[in-house]
Design an enzyme around this catalytic site. Structure first.
Site, PDB file in Angstrom:
ATOM      1  N   GLU A 115       1.048  -1.564  -0.257  1.00 25.19           N
ATOM      2  CA  GLU A 115      -0.107  -0.339   0.041  1.00 25.19           C
ATOM      3  C   GLU A 115       0.927   1.104  -0.030  1.00 25.19           C
ATOM      4  O   GLU A 115       1.437   1.200   0.893  1.00 25.19           O
ATOM      5  CB  GLU A 115      -0.940   0.183   1.348  1.00 25.19           C
ATOM      6  CG  GLU A 115      -2.025  -1.201   1.589  1.00 25.19           C
ATOM      7  CD  GLU A 115      -2.789  -1.532  -0.167  1.00 25.19           C
ATOM      8  OE1 GLU A 115      -2.709  -0.499  -0.641  1.00 25.19           O
ATOM      9  OE2 GLU A 115      -3.282  -2.503   0.415  1.00 25.19           O
TER      10      GLU A 115
ATOM     11  N   CYS B 177      -1.871   9.408   2.946  1.00 30.68           N
ATOM     12  CA  CYS B 177      -1.139   9.078   1.654  1.00 30.68           C
ATOM     13  C   CYS B 177      -2.615   9.488   0.726  1.00 30.68           C
ATOM     14  O   CYS B 177      -2.272   9.278  -1.155  1.00 30.68           O
ATOM     15  CB  CYS B 177      -0.907   7.761   1.671  1.00 30.68           C
ATOM     16  SG  CYS B 177      -1.802   6.327   1.899  1.00 30.68           S
TER      17      CYS B 177
END
Length: 475
Positions: free
Chosen positions: A222, A256
């Site tokens: 991720e 993010c």
């Protein structure tokens, strides 16, 4: 750099922990539904018992982290995900029946059995250290696995808290937490886990994947990326500004999946600037606001300041959105800024920003914005704003991203029935909800032959019967 002696010492300790968990898995490879539910309830009990200490520890790691942001973005999502998983886990654990070609296999049966992988490693970033460790643990424990968790070097206070208190809730053969001191991270990524989950930067992700490849360890990555918002002319600009700026200022932009930059119709840019200067001070009257979070450390603060200076030197305009000083080096706070007319190759435009700076990019034609996005790496998230279905379908069809939130930002991440994950340089693999359970399970195909099988009739020497069966198959 850690010495070889230090690396070997860490490797021995980590391998011992891994072997303890692996032996426990081999002795009890298929935890019952009741055991898995008990693990999930223990996770929930730990969060509820230590919520104040968790908020304090994360704030100490940041220098200052809004307590409300920790509650909203870290603790509440974990509690919610546990509730959803408890509700659906029995159904997820059920074997899945699959079709059988009766012409060939007669009364045989097919099914898929989800079984635990064994021991899962989790490498956690600093920006949401509870969310990005405990949400994976929900899926890992639901799937019946054991876990080793490596915290970030920037999460020292939290890591110490977890290492001190979690053993009161889980034995070491079920869960171990490690801090990142003196080369632990390098040794951790080299362990032969049954699966490894890494959340962090693309650069570190490449190194983690290379280390895992030596053990043929499957990975879920991720990563990050420059996630764009596209505001279309038909969408109310105030609503778009309110939603985008909320997400951009959250955790001081250290998210993010935040909006990295915004594409706006050229005529809308001045009004967006005006709205931003009105909206942000209402939420954060000054840099000293308790609701506004610090930049994680001095190197990150200096990187952002240097990137802002570079953009200014090359002709860009930076507009602070809070009255008073734009920077507080001692508190490591940077006021939210808009960035206008920035060169495409400057640091803030070429690299994921990970801070409270929002570039505005004017476009004259929607396909121009789409082409510019597609010229870069595929982003972790995409945020189109429009009320026109045809426009939205065009954007979603022509821009590939990890996930999409339409007419808002970030919210797809908190939907427990949607998979979360990147694509290309923004990551690989998914978790959350059912996809998390499946990701940390081996979906084992099981073929069960019937008492009487026509397949045995196909053995050589081949004859007319085989020819007739082949004709039946291809009709």
């Amino acid at each position: 750099m850690p010495t070889e002696t230090t690396l070997r010492r860490h490797a021995r300790a980590l391998n011992a922990a891994l072997q303890l968990q692996r032996q426990a898995h081999l002795a009890h490879p298929l935890p019952t539904l009741a055991e898995r539910r008990a693990d999930l309830k223990q996770l929930r009990r730990y969060i509820l018992d230590h919520q104040d200490a968790i908020c304090d520890a994360i704030s100490a790691d940041y220098g200052h982290r809004s307590r409300h942001e920790t509650m909203l973005m870290e603790l509440m999502p974990v509690i919610s995900d546990i509730q959803v998983t408890l509700k659906h886990l029995a159904r997820w654990m059920q074997p899945q029946k699959r079709a059988v070609d009766r012409k060939i296999f007669g009364l045989a049966s097919n099914r898929v059995i989800p079984q635990p992988l064994g021991v899962v490693g989790v490498i956690v970033p600093w920006n949401f250290p509870i969310n990005l460790s405990f949400l994976p643990l929900v899926a890992i424990f639901a799937a019946g696995n054991r876990a080793m968790v490596k915290m970030s070097e920037n999460s020292r206070h939290l890591a110490r808290l977890l290492m001190r208190t979690l053993p009161g809730y889980f034995p070491p053969e079920k869960l171990r937490v490690f801090d990142d001191g003196g080369g632990v991270g390098i040794a951790f990524s080299q362990l032969p886990f049954d699966h490894l989950l890494f959340t962090g930067s693309s650069g570190t992700g490449r190194a983690v994947m290379a280390a895992a490849a030596r053990n043929l360890c499957p990975v879920t990555l991720e990563l990050g990326g420059k996630s764009p918002a596209i505001v279309c002319a038909d969408f109310p600009l105030r609503t778009a500004a309110e939603r985008i700026l909320y997400v951009k200022c959250l955790n001081a932009g250290q998210v993010c999946t935040t909006v990295d930059h915004v594409y706006l119709p050229r005529a809308s840019v001045p009004e967006f600037v005006r709205l931003a200067r009105e909206i942000v001070p209402q939420r954060y009257p000054s840099l000293a606001s308790a609701d506004y979070t610090s930049i994680i450390n001095a190197p990150s603060f200096d990187r952002l300041v240097a990137a802002m200076d570079e953009a200014r030197a090359r002709g860009a305009t930076l507009l602070p959105l809070i009255d008073g000083p734009a920077l507080d080096r001692k508190a490591r706070k940077i006021a939210p800024h808009l960035l206008l007319d920035a060169p495409a190759d400057c640091e803030l435009m070429a690299r994921e920003i990970f801070g409270p700076i929002l570039p505005l990019i004017a476009y004259d034609d929607l396909d121009e914005a789409i082409a510019r996005i597609n010229a870069g790496a595929r982003p972790l998230a995409l945020y189109p704003f429009s009320h026109r279905r045809r426009t939205l379908d065009h954007i979603v069809t022509h821009v590939m991203s990890g996930g999409v939130s339409i007419n808002d930002a970030l919210l797809h991440v908190g939907q427990h029935d949607l998979p979360f994950g990147g694509v290309g340089e923004s990551g690989m693999g998914h978790y959350h909800g059912r996809e998390g359970f499946d990701n940390f399970s081996k979906l084992r195909p099981v073929f069960h032959q019937a008492r009487v099988s026509s397949v045995s009739l196909l053995a050589p020497p081949y004859g007319p019967l085989v020819d007739r069966m082949l004709k039946l198959m291809v009709r």
